[in-house]
Design a protein around this motif. Structure first.
Motif, PDB file in Angstrom:
ATOM      1  N   SER A   1       7.639  10.493   6.728  1.00 45.07           N
ATOM      2  CA  SER A   1       7.514  10.421   8.184  1.00 45.07           C
ATOM      3  C   SER A   1       8.357   9.274   8.738  1.00 45.07           C
ATOM      4  O   SER A   1       9.083   9.438   9.729  1.00 45.07           O
ATOM      5  CB  SER A   1       6.049  10.242   8.578  1.00 45.07           C
ATOM      6  OG  SER A   1       5.909  10.074   9.970  1.00 45.07           O
TER       7      SER A   1
ATOM      8  N   LYS B   1       3.645   9.430   4.405  1.00 43.82           N
ATOM      9  CA  LYS B   1       3.968   8.364   5.354  1.00 43.82           C
ATOM     10  C   LYS B   1       5.422   7.912   5.202  1.00 43.82           C
ATOM     11  O   LYS B   1       6.113   7.648   6.190  1.00 43.82           O
ATOM     12  CB  LYS B   1       3.027   7.177   5.152  1.00 43.82           C
ATOM     13  CG  LYS B   1       1.590   7.422   5.603  1.00 43.82           C
ATOM     14  CD  LYS B   1       1.503   7.675   7.087  1.00 43.82           C
ATOM     15  CE  LYS B   1       0.084   7.749   7.587  1.00 43.82           C
ATOM     16  NZ  LYS B   1       0.002   8.168   9.008  1.00 43.82           N
TER      17      LYS B   1
ATOM     18  N   ASP C   1       0.115  14.209   8.384  1.00 37.43           N
ATOM     19  CA  ASP C   1       0.770  12.899   8.365  1.00 37.43           C
ATOM     20  C   ASP C   1       2.299  12.990   8.379  1.00 37.43           C
ATOM     21  O   ASP C   1       2.956  12.096   8.919  1.00 37.43           O
ATOM     22  CB  ASP C   1       0.309  12.101   7.151  1.00 37.43           C
ATOM     23  CG  ASP C   1      -1.155  11.717   7.229  1.00 37.43           C
ATOM     24  OD1 ASP C   1      -1.450  10.561   7.522  1.00 37.43           O
ATOM     25  OD2 ASP C   1      -2.011  12.595   7.019  1.00 37.43           O
ATOM     26  N   TYR C   2       2.841  14.038   7.787  1.00 42.11           N
ATOM     27  CA  TYR C   2       4.298  14.189   7.806  1.00 42.11           C
ATOM     28  C   TYR C   2       4.744  15.272   8.793  1.00 42.11           C
ATOM     29  O   TYR C   2       5.414  14.988   9.792  1.00 42.11           O
ATOM     30  CB  TYR C   2       4.836  14.514   6.417  1.00 42.11           C
ATOM     31  CG  TYR C   2       6.297  14.924   6.454  1.00 42.11           C
ATOM     32  CD1 TYR C   2       7.285  14.044   6.903  1.00 42.11           C
ATOM     33  CD2 TYR C   2       6.682  16.216   6.086  1.00 42.11           C
ATOM     34  CE1 TYR C   2       8.620  14.427   6.961  1.00 42.11           C
ATOM     35  CE2 TYR C   2       8.014  16.608   6.146  1.00 42.11           C
ATOM     36  CZ  TYR C   2       8.969  15.713   6.585  1.00 42.11           C
ATOM     37  OH  TYR C   2      10.282  16.104   6.659  1.00 42.11           O
TER      38      TYR C   2
ATOM     39  N   ARG D   1       2.741  -1.183   9.806  1.00 41.53           N
ATOM     40  CA  ARG D   1       2.232  -0.885   8.457  1.00 41.53           C
ATOM     41  C   ARG D   1       1.012  -1.754   8.173  1.00 41.53           C
ATOM     42  O   ARG D   1       1.127  -2.841   7.592  1.00 41.53           O
ATOM     43  CB  ARG D   1       3.308  -1.152   7.417  1.00 41.53           C
ATOM     44  CG  ARG D   1       4.476  -0.181   7.429  1.00 41.53           C
ATOM     45  CD  ARG D   1       5.431  -0.537   6.311  1.00 41.53           C
ATOM     46  NE  ARG D   1       6.521   0.411   6.167  1.00 41.53           N
ATOM     47  CZ  ARG D   1       7.499   0.271   5.264  1.00 41.53           C
ATOM     48  NH1 ARG D   1       7.501  -0.789   4.458  1.00 41.53           N
ATOM     49  NH2 ARG D   1       8.447   1.173   5.177  1.00 41.53           N
TER      50      ARG D   1
ATOM     51  N   GLY E   1      -3.948  11.118  11.296  1.00 37.27           N
ATOM     52  CA  GLY E   1      -3.970  11.196   9.844  1.00 37.27           C
ATOM     53  C   GLY E   1      -5.063  12.133   9.387  1.00 37.27           C
ATOM     54  O   GLY E   1      -6.096  12.265  10.043  1.00 37.27           O
TER      55      GLY E   1
ATOM     56  N   SER F   1       1.696   3.496  10.340  1.00 37.95           N
ATOM     57  CA  SER F   1       1.988   3.956   8.988  1.00 37.95           C
ATOM     58  C   SER F   1       1.059   3.249   7.998  1.00 37.95           C
ATOM     59  O   SER F   1      -0.143   3.170   8.238  1.00 37.95           O
ATOM     60  CB  SER F   1       3.465   3.714   8.671  1.00 37.95           C
ATOM     61  OG  SER F   1       3.833   4.269   7.433  1.00 37.95           O
TER      62      SER F   1
END
Length: 240
Positions: free
Chosen positions: A154, A151, A91-92, A169, A77, A114
């Protein structure tokens, strides 16, 4: 098992490397630069340098083929550094490159770290949310919406692959010692980074978590017991 973890310098990844190595698993930690090299070696991991932003899919695929992991973990991240553009890139876009590289290298198992309340906000709020949860999540989206959107995109991209994925998560991350946990359809809460790492390892070792997306919060149950429960019940918090 042999793990390859992207974002190896992050705190969750460092806890993972330390704990997995103690159990004689092999961990290759992919880091952006050599800042954490010595620390990771002390933890028992094997560090390797590769930038998610600069590396091509082929670079990543070559690394995966070289290391031959049983599972790949994406725990990287931007950490709010570099603004929305860098967040999107790491992140993506970085995660999608890893997904494609895994498929090209023939590695099926992938775990993604995530964030809580990652979802399409044009859809109804999950039925288990309380008023307080809705208010808390609205504040998060207002503050770091670009991160949450990255996120979400992703996760959506991962679900469109043929990978054997598991998505964690976690809630608000704390630097507290690991304790019990609560997994699945939870309320908005906090969680120790070390607990997330423990759940990540347990998930990687349990094939019943394949195809599941679940929240990770501090709680009173043991990690093993909660992993067993959500695996049997097939608890999935994805709402589209």
């Amino acid at each position: 098992m042999r793990f390859l973890i992207f974002g190896g310098g992050g705190l969750i990844a460092r806890h993972f490397a330390r704990n997995a190595s103690k159990l004689d698993h092999k961990v290759v930690s992919v880091i952006r630069n050599d800042t954490h090299w010595a620390d990771l070696e002390e933890m028992g991991a094997t560090p390797t340098v590769l930038s998610l932003e600069d590396a091509s899919i082929k670079d990543m695929e070559d690394l995966i083929k070289k290391e031959k992991p049983d599972a790949v973990i994406f725990s990287a991240g931007a950490g709010g550094k570099g603004g929305p553009e860098r967040t999107r890139a790491v992140d993506y876009e970085g995660s999608v490159k890893v997904y494609e590289a895994c498929q090209g290298a023939g590695v099926k198992r992938l775990l993604l770290v995530s964030a809580f309340d990652v979802r399409d906000r044009s859809n109804p709020v999950p039925e288990w949310y309380t008023k307080e949860d809705i208010e808390a999540c609205s504040r998060v989206w207002a503050a770091i919406g670009h991160y949450m959107q990255a996120k979400y995109d992703s996760e959506k991209a991962l679900r469109e692959t043929k990978l054997d994925y598991t998505v964690l998560r976690p809630g608000h991350l704390l630097n507290e010692p690991a304790g019990g946990c609560h997994l699945g359809k939870t309320r908005a809460a906090s969680v120790s980074r070390e607990t997330v790492a423990n759940v990540l390892l347990a998930s990687a070792l349990d094939p019943q978590t394949i195809g599941l997306t679940f929240n990770v919060m501090d709680g009173t149950e043991s990690v093993d017991k909660e992993i067993e429960r959500i695996g049997k019940e097939k608890v999935d918090v994805w709402t589209g």
